[in-house]
Structure formats: structure tokens, C-alpha cells
Design a protein around this motif. Structure first.
Motif, PDB file in Angstrom:
ATOM      1  N   VAL A 178     -59.528 -62.792 -36.053  1.00  0.00           N
ATOM      2  CA  VAL A 178     -60.668 -62.270 -36.759  1.00  0.00           C
ATOM      3  C   VAL A 178     -61.157 -60.747 -36.197  1.00  0.00           C
ATOM      4  N   PRO A 179     -61.783 -59.838 -37.003  1.00  0.00           N
ATOM      5  CA  PRO A 179     -62.308 -58.613 -36.261  1.00  0.00           C
ATOM      6  C   PRO A 179     -63.251 -58.994 -35.190  1.00  0.00           C
ATOM      7  N   MET A 180     -63.306 -58.028 -34.136  1.00  0.00           N
ATOM      8  CA  MET A 180     -64.055 -58.431 -32.842  1.00  0.00           C
ATOM      9  C   MET A 180     -65.604 -58.688 -33.430  1.00  0.00           C
ATOM     10  N   PRO A 181     -66.297 -59.762 -33.159  1.00  0.00           N
ATOM     11  CA  PRO A 181     -67.707 -59.697 -33.259  1.00  0.00           C
ATOM     12  C   PRO A 181     -68.520 -58.780 -32.166  1.00  0.00           C
ATOM     13  N   TYR A 182     -69.754 -58.652 -32.482  1.00  0.00           N
ATOM     14  CA  TYR A 182     -70.540 -58.003 -31.589  1.00  0.00           C
ATOM     15  C   TYR A 182     -71.442 -58.889 -30.941  1.00  0.00           C
ATOM     16  N   ALA A 183     -71.833 -60.123 -31.288  1.00  0.00           N
ATOM     17  CA  ALA A 183     -72.689 -60.970 -30.623  1.00  0.00           C
ATOM     18  C   ALA A 183     -71.909 -61.642 -29.305  1.00  0.00           C
ATOM     19  N   ALA A 184     -72.735 -61.696 -28.266  1.00  0.00           N
ATOM     20  CA  ALA A 184     -72.153 -61.887 -26.861  1.00  0.00           C
ATOM     21  C   ALA A 184     -71.449 -63.310 -26.786  1.00  0.00           C
ATOM     22  N   ASN A 185     -71.914 -64.354 -27.469  1.00  0.00           N
ATOM     23  CA  ASN A 185     -71.345 -65.439 -27.581  1.00  0.00           C
ATOM     24  C   ASN A 185     -70.038 -65.525 -28.573  1.00  0.00           C
ATOM     25  N   LEU A 186     -70.268 -64.803 -29.680  1.00  0.00           N
ATOM     26  CA  LEU A 186     -69.258 -64.764 -30.675  1.00  0.00           C
ATOM     27  C   LEU A 186     -68.018 -63.965 -29.942  1.00  0.00           C
ATOM     28  N   GLU A 187     -68.237 -62.848 -29.159  1.00  0.00           N
ATOM     29  CA  GLU A 187     -67.248 -62.061 -28.556  1.00  0.00           C
ATOM     30  C   GLU A 187     -66.402 -62.873 -27.440  1.00  0.00           C
ATOM     31  N   ARG A 188     -67.205 -63.728 -26.573  1.00  0.00           N
ATOM     32  CA  ARG A 188     -66.717 -64.622 -25.878  1.00  0.00           C
ATOM     33  C   ARG A 188     -65.834 -65.670 -26.419  1.00  0.00           C
ATOM     34  N   LEU A 189     -65.964 -66.226 -27.580  1.00  0.00           N
ATOM     35  CA  LEU A 189     -65.156 -67.139 -28.314  1.00  0.00           C
ATOM     36  C   LEU A 189     -64.074 -66.470 -28.859  1.00  0.00           C
ATOM     37  N   ARG A 217     -68.646 -55.849 -25.791  1.00  0.00           N
ATOM     38  CA  ARG A 217     -69.959 -55.485 -26.990  1.00  0.00           C
ATOM     39  C   ARG A 217     -69.779 -54.284 -27.489  1.00  0.00           C
ATOM     40  N   VAL A 218     -68.548 -53.775 -27.931  1.00  0.00           N
ATOM     41  CA  VAL A 218     -68.725 -52.569 -28.723  1.00  0.00           C
ATOM     42  C   VAL A 218     -67.989 -52.855 -30.264  1.00  0.00           C
ATOM     43  N   ALA A 219     -67.603 -54.326 -30.316  1.00  0.00           N
ATOM     44  CA  ALA A 219     -67.373 -54.525 -31.732  1.00  0.00           C
ATOM     45  C   ALA A 219     -66.322 -54.314 -32.546  1.00  0.00           C
ATOM     46  N   ALA A 220     -66.121 -54.687 -33.842  1.00  0.00           N
ATOM     47  CA  ALA A 220     -64.571 -54.440 -34.226  1.00  0.00           C
ATOM     48  C   ALA A 220     -63.688 -53.130 -34.209  1.00  0.00           C
ATOM     49  N   GLN A 221     -64.647 -52.022 -34.579  1.00  0.00           N
ATOM     50  CA  GLN A 221     -63.972 -50.817 -34.564  1.00  0.00           C
ATOM     51  C   GLN A 221     -63.470 -50.082 -33.201  1.00  0.00           C
TER      52      GLN A 221
END
Lengths: 352, 349
Positions: free
Chosen positions: A317-328, A144-148
């Protein structure tokens, strides 16, 4: 050769004779490696942001300031390009710096000094000016730390001659490979993983446990498919191997340990045995480690393959923040199992 | 180890901000120097560079080749203050620095022609030569990358407590790179023994300082870190020595970094392919006529009767022979063995 194993870890089919093991977290294993090598060689020092008084952003260096003092455990300003270049200069002068990046994402600020200065100077000097240095820190996705803050830099660094690139998985890997990296006379990029820091593994209880760089390890022997992975994805591969076993498929899991130089002997020997290969990495698929492994296997084991190599990688894709998107966005054991199933049924995936 | 511990947070380690730049308290009178030797060192660089230009024109030197002609007084004056064990690092206009640290002219010239007898066995070229023996750490092709590296050499001097100082050279163009200021900050924070020498030759490639720098007084670029700075006439070798002595003494005494802006000029283009249309011929001619570092020192040598015409002629002959031999080796040495392609990528234990 089918295995070059020398360490012990769960699921190991090829343990060496040993006095015993201790359960250590990856964090503790890294800390022990740092402390042992700093004791061993006065030229070794640690520098980076928050490594001293704060005891390490991820507590890898906890206690080292008390043990070795501020001369050898050096808190830097937030100045990646500056302190990386400074450490490379100190290595040119014969010291043995360990540079901690709070995450490898921040190493992009310093990558010119890593590639142009650390990796190329030995060659440009006709062998005169070596650079014995370790660049280490967490690489790839945490949580959960997102793309950067979630990028895997394995293929970036593995691309460059003049570097060695190491990616440990277990605590035994972490300890034995970090000690080897610190002793190596070359610049070594040492890619850790934040999620692994708290995981516990058995580590050989030896006084000076060092693993060779450039050697992969068969973590689990199998006969139907080779799963090649590094860092945290070795755990995913082992989990997938368990699921595959329930389906009656025997998977062999290769832990690369070192990405440059790549242990092509171990990988291709396994593929010649199983005739199937799935590569697994957290990073992006394009020009990634899986692409390199696929080419390598095509060049060296094409006639043994019963199906094209399949890449399981992080989504492109750049890493998303949302938990479900990150899992995907990240590989899972289920995705690996599906890749193996599709490979065996001849179903081609449109993209990795 | 005699090294000082790194400074702890909250403990000031450098002069207060805005303190006017001042000479180091530790400065002692300069020891007498052999002026003829300084002249000889500058003459060697001048003639070496002229020969390199010729070999480039003949197609024997490839790629980039950045000549130091006009700037000789800077490195010769600075290195006359160096001691054995000090370290030197610079960017890509580096032939003069190599010669001034005592590297062999033939080894340098053979590297320029990409031959096996070159310092880097033909694998580095003009911008990438090194001599651990002479304390010369390159020769770096990325503008300003040498500044953190040089700061690291100073860090190593301090870590080991060996009393050495790093002479870290950069150009006016490099002075606008961010990593320079990252380095200044750490050098001041940790009181590292480094002398930063900005060789301000007025142009970063084709862009004048006026067009590139909001604040053109480059000697003041260390002020916000408490680094004292001194502007010096870099066309006069004695002015360089006198202007730099305090900075070197300060670093050597463990009082931290200092900054020197050497106001100098290059007669030739940025590199061999530069037609130099960004400045007038008159500007170049005026510098050559009025401020040439060799002319200035030669006049002084004659005026003080330290050498006569015959002595100057003998010196010219000696240097011509050294440069001639260098050019000869640079052409007779074989190219590197094809097997060299794969060596020196990694240290193999």
C-alpha cells in the motif's frame, strides 16, 4: 565461502585484526567519507539542494562548504532532472560528481538521466564513455512523512544493468562503502536511510577505511535460519535474531550491503548451512528484492531448502500518515519472528 | 584552477530580464575561412546521408535512422567556430555532427550497420555514437536529455578552467521539454560556457512548430533566464557562421550561455519510416530549389572563382570515394563477437 566480512560492527563474529574503533553516527561517517574523498581527488565535487550554505537538509554535508568552497560544494536550484543530467554530463567529461537527492523519492524526477544516460552510455559507446558518479541520499521510509516521501527504490535501481546499487546499514558500512562508491568508475546509486543517520556504531579507526562493493557481510552467525536484509532492516533482523535466540533458534543475519551486483555466494552459502531463509525489506513485496532473492535461492540452493523462502516486506500500500497505520505498514522484528515460526511449522502465509 | 566560483545568491550573474538580445561585446571580426572546406564538409554529410538511406533501403541498417539532409549548413557553420578541446552533444539526428567534428565516416557507417568496426562496436547504432577524442559526446536517443548533459560538459569546462565551450544542439521538438529550461536556468545562474543551438527544422517528428509551441519565436526561449538569443538563417553556412560568432565568443569569454535558433529544414522524413504526410511536396521542393545550402555555397564558390567545374568534379570524386569506402567497410566488417554482448556494462578496473 561463508563470509566476506572486512568491517567491524556490533554483533560481528568475524572482526579483522585492527588498531581500534571509534564510535560514529552514520551521519558523521558519511561526512567523513565525503571529506576524505574530496581531499583525495580534486575531480570529486558535491552538488544538490541545500548541500552548501544550509549545511545539508539532513546535515550530511555540514562544514563541507567551509572546507572546500563553493566551487566544489554546489547548491542547486530545485531542479532534479536538470542537475542530475548536468552532473552526468560532467562525469562523461571525466569529473566525479556526487549528487545528493534530498530524498530518493525526488530521484523519480531524474530517473531518465540516471538510467538512460548514466547507466547505459558505457555500453552504447562500446566502452568509450564511462560515468563515474554517485547518486546518494535517504531512501525509504523516514517517520510520518506519508506516501510521497517514504518509498524504497532499491528494486527499481537494482533492476538496471550499468548501475551499482549500495545500501549501507551501519556507520562502518556508510563510510567504507561511500568511499568505495566515490572511487568506483561506474555510476553508483547509494541508498541511505534517514532514521539511521543519528544511530551510532563502531567504525574502524583506519586512515583509509574502504569496503569492497558487491560483498555482503555476515553480521551474526547462526545455524537454524538465514535472515537476509539491507539498510535499516539489518537492525530489525538483528533484533529478531535476539528474540529467536530466546526461543532457542539460532539465526544468521546477512547484511547485503550491495544490491547490484548481489553477493549471491554469501547468501546461498548461508542458506546451504541453515536450510531456511527469510528476506526482510522495507519496500513493497511485488518484484522487490525479496522476490529476487527467492528466485536466486531457488536457482542456486533449492536442494538445501527445508521450506520455501518467506518474504517479509513493507505492506503493498502507499505509506499511510497515521502513526498506527505507518507502524503496521513496515516490517518489525515481531513479524520476522512470526515468519520464521510459520516457516518452521509449515504454515503458509497467504501473502508476504 | 582558473575556474570562477559559482555565483552566490543575490549576485546577478546574467543580463537583466527583458534586456533585448544583443551580440556579445567581445565579438571580434570573423577570421577568414576556407569556403571550399566548408563546402566539402557539407557535401560529405549530404553524400554520406544519401548512402545511409540507400543502405537502409537495402536492409543493411536497422531500427531508426534519422537523416540530416537539408540541415548541413547548421553543424558545418557552427563547428567551423569550434576549437580543439570544445565539446559537442546532440540528439538522435546525429550523423552530420559526427562527421563535422571529424569522426571517421567509415566508423560511423559501420555503426549504422551494427558491425564490429563501428564507433560503438555495433552496440549503439545510429543514435548512440561517441568520440572522446573528437569531443563528441553523443548521440542521445531521449529528446532533450542531451541538454542537461551538454550543460554538464560546459560545467566541466568551467570547473577545469580549460577554456572550452560546449556546443549543445537540440531540435524544435526538444525545445518544449522541461529539462531544457532547468538547464537554461543553471547555465545562466553559473555563467556556463555553453551555446544552445536549436535546429528548428519546423517539425518535431510530424508535429509542426505551430501545432506544438505557444510561442514560436524559439530564439526568445532563453529570455526569462537572461540568455541572449539570435535567430539565424540555418540554410546558409555563412549566415550560420556570422550569426553564431557572437554567441560562441560570449561563451568563450566566460560571459555565459547564448541561444541560437537555426531556421533550417530537413528534406527527408523524421526517420526512414516517415511518409511525411504532414507537409506538402511543394513545400519540400521549394526549400530544395531556393534554399539548398550546398547550391548556395557552390554558386558563391564559382562566382568568386574559388573553385572551377573541374575542382568541383574532383571534390565530388573525393567525397564519393570516402563514402564508398565507408559503405564498403560497413558491409565487410563482421558483426560484433557474441562475447561483446556482455562487455562494457560496467567499467572493470
Amino acid at each position: 565461502m561463508t563470509t566476506s566480512a572486512t568491517a567491524i560492527s556490533p554483533g560481528a563474529p568475524s572482526s579483522t585484526g585492527r588498531s581500534g574503533v571509534r564510535a560514529l553516527t552514520v551521519r558523521e561517517a558519511l561526512r567523513e567519507a565525503l571529506a576524505e574523498e574530496m581531499h583525495r581527488d580534486e575531480a570529486v565535487f558535491l552538488m544538490g539542494e541545500e548541500v552548501g550554505q544550509y549545511q545539508g537538509a539532513y546535515k550530511i554535508s555540514q562544514g563541507l562548504l567551509d572546507q572546500f568552497g563553493p566551487r566544489r560544494v554546489i547548491d542547486t536550484p530545485i531542479t532534479e532532472m536538470g542537475f542530475t543530467g548536468l552532473a552526468v554530463g560532467a562525469a562523461f567529461a571525466g569529473l566525479r560528481p556526487i549528487v545528493e537527492f534530498m530524498t530518493f523519492n525526488f530521484s523519480m524526477q531524474a530517473i531518465d538521466q540516471i538510467i538512460n544516460s548514466a547507466a547505459k552510455t558505457l555500453y552504447m559507446s562500446g566502452g568509450q564513455l564511462g560515468c563515474p558518479i554517485v547518486f546518494r541520499g535517504p531512501n525509504g521510509a523516514a517517520a510520518r512523512v506519508a506516501a510521497q516521501h517514504s518509498q524504497c527504490f532499491a528494486s527499481w535501481y537494482a533492476h538496471c544493468p550499468g548501475l551499482k546499487v549500495v545500501a549501507p546499514w551501519s556507520a562502518a558500512d556508510a563510510k567504507g562503502l561511500l568511499k568505495a562508491a566515490i572511487r568506483d568508475p561506474n555510476p553508483v546509486v547509494f541508498l541511505e536511510n534517514e532514521i539511521l543517520y543519528g544511530q551510532t556504531f563502531d567504525v574502524p579507526d583506519e586512515e583509509d577505511f574502504v569496503l569492497p562493493l558487491g560483498k555482503a557481510r555476515i553480521e551474526r552467525a547462526g545455524s537454524d535460519v538465514t535472515l537476509v536484509a539491507f539498510s535499516r532492516m539489518v537492525g530489525v533482523a538483528l533484533e529478531a535474531a535476539d528474540l529467536l535466540a530466546e526461543r532457542g533458534l539460532s539465526a544468521e543475519v546477512v547484511n547485503l550491503r550491495t544490491l547490484r551486483p548481489l553477493d549471491s555466494d554469501t547468501v546461498t552459502a548461508s542458506v546451504r548451512k541453515t536450510s531456511h531463509c527469510v528476506t526482510i525489506e522495507e519496500g513493497w513485496p511485488v518484484a522487490g528484492m525479496g522476490a529476487e532473492l527467492s528466485a536466486l535461492i531457488m536457482e542456486q540452493a533449492f536442494d538445501w531448502l527445508d521450506a520455501p523462502v518467506t518474504r517479509v516486506a513493507g505492506e503493498d500500500v502507499p505509506m499511510p500518515y497515521a502513526a498506527n497505520l505507518e507502524r503496521l505498514a513496515l516490517p518489525t522484528a515481531e513479524r520476522v519472528v512470526e515468519a520464521v515460526r510459520a516457516q518452521r511449522s509449515g504454515t503458509r502465509r497467504a501473502s508476504p | 584552477m582558473a575556474a570562477l566560483p559559482p555565483r552566490m545568491p543575490g549576485v546577478p550573474s546574467s543580463p537583466p530580464v527583458n534586456e533585448p538580445t544583443r551580440p556579445a561585446a567581445t565579438q571580434e571580426p570573423l577570421a577568414p575561412v576556407d569556403l571550399v572546406a566548408l563546402y566539402r564538409d557539407m557535401l560529405l554529410i549530404r553524400r554520406f546521408e544519401e548512402k545511409a538511406g540507400q543502405l537502409y533501403g537495402m536492409g543493411l541498417i536497422g531500427g531508426f535512422c534519422h537523416l540530416y539532409i537539408g540541415q548541413e549548413a547548421v553543424v558545418v557553420g557552427l563547428q567551423s567556430l569550434a576549437r580543439p578541446g570544445d565539446s559537442v552533444i546532440t540528439s538522435y539526428r546525429d550523423h552530420g555532427h559526427m562527421l563535422a567534428t571529424g569522426m571517421d565516416a567509415a566508423g560511423v557507417m559501420a555503426e549504422l550497420t551494427g558491425r564490429a568496426a563501428g564507433y560503438s562496436r555495433g552496440k549503439g547504432g545510429s543514435m548512440h555514437m561517441f568520440s572522446r577524442e573528437r569531443g563528441f559526446y553523443g548521440g542521445h536517443g531521449i529528446v532533450a536529455a542531451q541538454v542537461p548533459l551538454g550543460t554538464g560538459l560546459a560545467f566541466a569546462h568551467r570547473y577545469r578552467g580549460d577554456g572550452g565551450v560546449c556546443f549543445c544542439y537540440l531540435g524544435d521538438g526538444a525545445a518544449n521539454q522541461g529539462q531544457v529550461y532547468e538547464s537554461f536556468n543553471m547555465a545562466a545562474l553559473w555563467s556556463l560556457p555553453v551555446v544552445y543551438v536549436i535546429e528548428n527544422n519546423r517539425y518535431g517528428m510530424g508535429t509542426s512548430v505551430e501545432r506544438a509551441s505557444a510561442m514560436r519565436d524559439l530564439a526568445r526561449r532563453g529570455e526569462s533566464f537572461g540568455i541572449p538569443g539570435f535567430a539565424v538563417d540555418g540554410m546558409d553556412v555563412m549566415a550560420v557562421r556570422e550569426g553564431a560568432a557572437g554567441a560562441v565568443a560570449r561563451a568563450r569569454a566566460g560571459e555565459g550561455p547564448a541561444l541560437l535558433e537555426m531556421k533550417t529544414y530537413r528534406y527527408r522524413g523524421h526517420s526512414m519510416s516517415d511518409p511525411a504526410k504532414y507537409r506538402t511536396k511543394e513545400e519540400v521542393e521549394k526549400m530544395r530549389a531556393d534554399h539548398d545550402p550546398l547550391d548556395t555555397l557552390r554558386a558563391r564558390l564559382l562566382a568568386e572563382a574559388l573553385i572551377d567545374d573541374a575542382g568541383l568534379k574532383a571534390l565530388d570524386r573525393d567525397i564519393k570515394a570516402v563514402v564508398g569506402e565507408a559503405a564498403s567497410l560497413a558491409q565487410s566488417s563482421p558483426e560484433p563477437d557474441p562475447a561483446e554482448l556482455y562487455t562494457d556494462v560496467l567499467v572493470t578496473p
